[in-house]
Design a protein around this motif. Structure first.
Motif, PDB file in Angstrom:
ATOM      1  N   UNK A 196      -3.174 -11.221  -0.904  1.00 18.22           N
ATOM      2  CA  UNK A 196      -2.403 -10.835  -2.359  1.00 18.22           C
ATOM      3  C   UNK A 196      -2.661  -9.505  -2.500  1.00 18.22           C
ATOM      4  N   UNK A 197      -3.832  -8.773  -2.225  1.00 20.63           N
ATOM      5  CA  UNK A 197      -4.125  -7.291  -2.635  1.00 20.63           C
ATOM      6  C   UNK A 197      -3.036  -6.714  -1.884  1.00 20.63           C
ATOM      7  N   UNK A 198      -3.049  -6.755  -0.595  1.00 18.72           N
ATOM      8  CA  UNK A 198      -2.138  -5.834   0.345  1.00 18.72           C
ATOM      9  C   UNK A 198      -0.807  -6.109  -0.271  1.00 18.72           C
ATOM     10  N   UNK A 199      -0.199  -7.105  -0.334  1.00 17.09           N
ATOM     11  CA  UNK A 199       1.175  -7.367  -0.899  1.00 17.09           C
ATOM     12  C   UNK A 199       1.554  -6.803  -2.317  1.00 17.09           C
ATOM     13  N   UNK A 200       0.298  -6.819  -3.261  1.00 17.64           N
ATOM     14  CA  UNK A 200       0.623  -6.077  -4.482  1.00 17.64           C
ATOM     15  C   UNK A 200       0.630  -4.440  -4.232  1.00 17.64           C
ATOM     16  N   UNK A 201      -0.252  -4.185  -3.244  1.00 20.78           N
ATOM     17  CA  UNK A 201      -0.125  -2.313  -2.934  1.00 20.78           C
ATOM     18  C   UNK A 201       1.206  -2.176  -2.579  1.00 20.78           C
ATOM     19  N   UNK A 202       1.727  -3.146  -1.429  1.00 21.75           N
ATOM     20  CA  UNK A 202       3.283  -2.929  -1.162  1.00 21.75           C
ATOM     21  C   UNK A 202       4.136  -3.027  -2.141  1.00 21.75           C
ATOM     22  N   UNK A 203       3.870  -3.506  -3.212  1.00 21.35           N
ATOM     23  CA  UNK A 203       4.840  -3.825  -4.365  1.00 21.35           C
ATOM     24  C   UNK A 203       5.006  -2.551  -5.099  1.00 21.35           C
ATOM     25  N   UNK A 204       3.709  -1.902  -5.208  1.00 21.38           N
ATOM     26  CA  UNK A 204       3.275  -0.905  -6.119  1.00 21.38           C
ATOM     27  C   UNK A 204       4.005   0.288  -5.349  1.00 21.38           C
ATOM     28  N   UNK A 205       3.790   0.623  -4.218  1.00 22.30           N
ATOM     29  CA  UNK A 205       4.130   1.641  -3.387  1.00 22.30           C
ATOM     30  C   UNK A 205       5.841   1.711  -3.171  1.00 22.30           C
ATOM     31  N   UNK A 206       6.245   0.426  -3.132  1.00 25.67           N
ATOM     32  CA  UNK A 206       7.893   0.064  -3.148  1.00 25.67           C
ATOM     33  C   UNK A 206       8.572   0.695  -4.211  1.00 25.67           C
ATOM     34  N   UNK A 207       7.974   0.412  -5.187  1.00 26.83           N
ATOM     35  CA  UNK A 207       8.563   0.761  -6.728  1.00 26.83           C
ATOM     36  C   UNK A 207       8.524   2.372  -6.759  1.00 26.83           C
ATOM     37  N   UNK A 208       7.292   2.853  -6.595  1.00 27.19           N
ATOM     38  CA  UNK A 208       7.140   4.380  -6.462  1.00 27.19           C
ATOM     39  C   UNK A 208       8.176   5.042  -5.680  1.00 27.19           C
ATOM     40  N   UNK A 209       8.357   4.406  -4.423  1.00 28.98           N
ATOM     41  CA  UNK A 209       9.438   5.098  -3.557  1.00 28.98           C
ATOM     42  C   UNK A 209      10.778   5.014  -3.942  1.00 28.98           C
ATOM     43  N   UNK A 210      10.968   3.861  -4.727  1.00 23.01           N
ATOM     44  CA  UNK A 210      12.641   3.980  -5.345  1.00 23.01           C
ATOM     45  C   UNK A 210      12.566   5.008  -6.472  1.00 23.01           C
TER      46      UNK A 210
END
Length: 230
Positions: A196-210
């Motif tokens: 769950x932590x890993x997927x939250x991090x992926x979500x955070x960085x995905x939003x920042x990259x957008x």
């Protein structure tokens, strides 16, 4: 604000300073409302203290990939940590980032600091603390204020375009993702919690990259629209 040319968020709550984790185990009764880092009405104030105008970002990438139960699991694990543990976590993240590529030391104006003294550097400590602010903002808001969480993260990513003159590279997003994933708080022990932590991090960085990609596109449009003076 900017510190050494590096963008860091300067505001997480409009009313109170956010609290992270537990100071002592005996304080577990502290209410969630006291610890929650509320989202500002406008995107986070970043970059020299000025407030970035609210932008309408595309919805793509706005799915977190986490169920409601997993979001609650993340929140429970996060608040099991003491402030000391969270401080170590974010400092480990930053130290790991700096080890990945020498150019990152220059980006953060830490190239002249001896490697064994980096963790004692005041900017290192303050920037690592800002990682905790962003993580706390997401943990305490993306369950109930998902769209505004996305907007805040995309705005933060958008402002990283200002680091391009200092050498910011697209590969840094992958470095950030890996280092945040691998240096989770110690309270995330079970496999489900780690996932769950890993997927939250992926979500955070995905939003920042957008947000970053939108910023790059906007800068390109600005350059193309500039009048040519002969």
């Amino acid at each position: 604000m900017k510190h050494g040319g590096t963008i860091i968020p300067t505001e997480c709550s409009l009313k109170s300073k956010p609290k992270f984790g537990r100071e002592k185990r005996s304080s577990r009764s502290t209410s969630r409302s006291q610890q929650q880092c509320t989202l500002p009405q406008e995107p986070m104030s970043i970059g020299g203290g000025r407030r970035v105008a609210k932008r309408s970002f595309p919805a793509n990438g706005s799915i977190s990939g986490l169920s409601q139960d997993e979001k609650r699991m993340i929140e429970l694990c996060w608040f099991k940590c003491t402030q000391k543990q969270l401080k170590k976590c974010t400092e480990d993240i930053f130290a790991d980032i700096l080890k990945q590529d020498e150019s990152l030391l220059k980006l953060f104006n830490l190239e002249s600091v001896p490697p064994h003294r980096v963790r004692d550097n005041e900017f290192f400590k303050s920037h690592a603390a800002n990682f905790a602010i962003v993580l706390n903002l997401v943990v305490t808001n993306f369950n109930d204020n998902f769209e505004r969480t996305c907007d805040a993260l995309q705005t933060l990513g958008y402002e990283h375009v200002n680091l391009r003159p200092r050498g910011f590279q697209m590969m840094y997003w992958d470095i950030f993702t890996d280092c945040f994933e691998q240096n989770r708080p110690m309270s995330f022990r079970k496999d489900a919690e780690k996932d769950a932590w890993s997927r939250m991090i992926l979500f955070i960085l995905r939003q920042m990259k957008i947000g970053y990609s939108r910023g790059v596109a906007d800068k390109k449009i600005e350059r193309l629209s500039m009048p040519i003076i002969y």
